[in-house]
Design an enzyme around this catalytic site. Sequence first.
Site: not given
Length: 282
Positions: A150, A187, A147-148, A30, A36-37, A32-33
Amino acid sequence: MKVLSRIVDVQNELFAYRKQAKNVGLVPTMGALHEGHASLVRRSVTENDVTVVSVFVNPTQFNDKNDLRNYPRTLEADCALLEACGADIVFAPSVDEMYPQPDNRHFEYPPVSTVMEGAHRPGHFNGVCQVVSRLFYIVKPDNAYFGEKDWQQIAVIKAMVRALGLSVNIVECPIVRDEDGLARSSRNTLLAPDERAVAPEIYRALTKSVTYAANHTVKETHDFVVESINAVDGLEVEYFSIVNGDTLQDVDSWDEAGHIVGCITVYCGKTPIRLIDHIKYK
């Protein structure tokens, strides 16, 4: 790297690759990388001939209009990061492009979709499945990377893939954390400095609970985590569930399952910002 906003253009690009028998990796985001992305993209680039990254703030998975409105949108910076990571195609559609008509499909995969986030955010996973299934139909990836952090989302998407008979391989990737332990999240950019300062206490309590669990019951461990985090000014636990890592059902004993995970959601700050994390007990 090509940045495309229309489904037909993405499909035409991928058609040319597939004529050359190249396999395709997809990283749904979504925007806002962050790092992690980036770790997901780099893994896809390593394991596939072509990597597609979607950047789309999906409105159907938000049950809070303020959360949707405030979600960070940074496409220019996202594209710079993705090009540096080696992505081949960025798919950044409009809402009208993704949903030319309302998506009335209903996805429910109990028990994994109805507990924790499913219980606290009604309709969230239905929206996740709507957009991810559309991306799978558009891109037809061989591999898709998640990603884990989530944890529950991965379980729901796997259930959807089985139910729809899709051939995509779901690849789970480890959480990327800042040096102080806070799980990387889009976030996090919404946190004020004082909120960012206390947010690492979430992971600190979780890691301490692993040692604590060795000599205490599941309930005692649960209460230890909740009380530790709630004692921090600016943090409030929404829920903490210690579950079977596969079924996501609560466990009452450490012997109840071979794979046990603690999943948590915490409100941080006055706004507040909703942060999720998890810890593996066994």
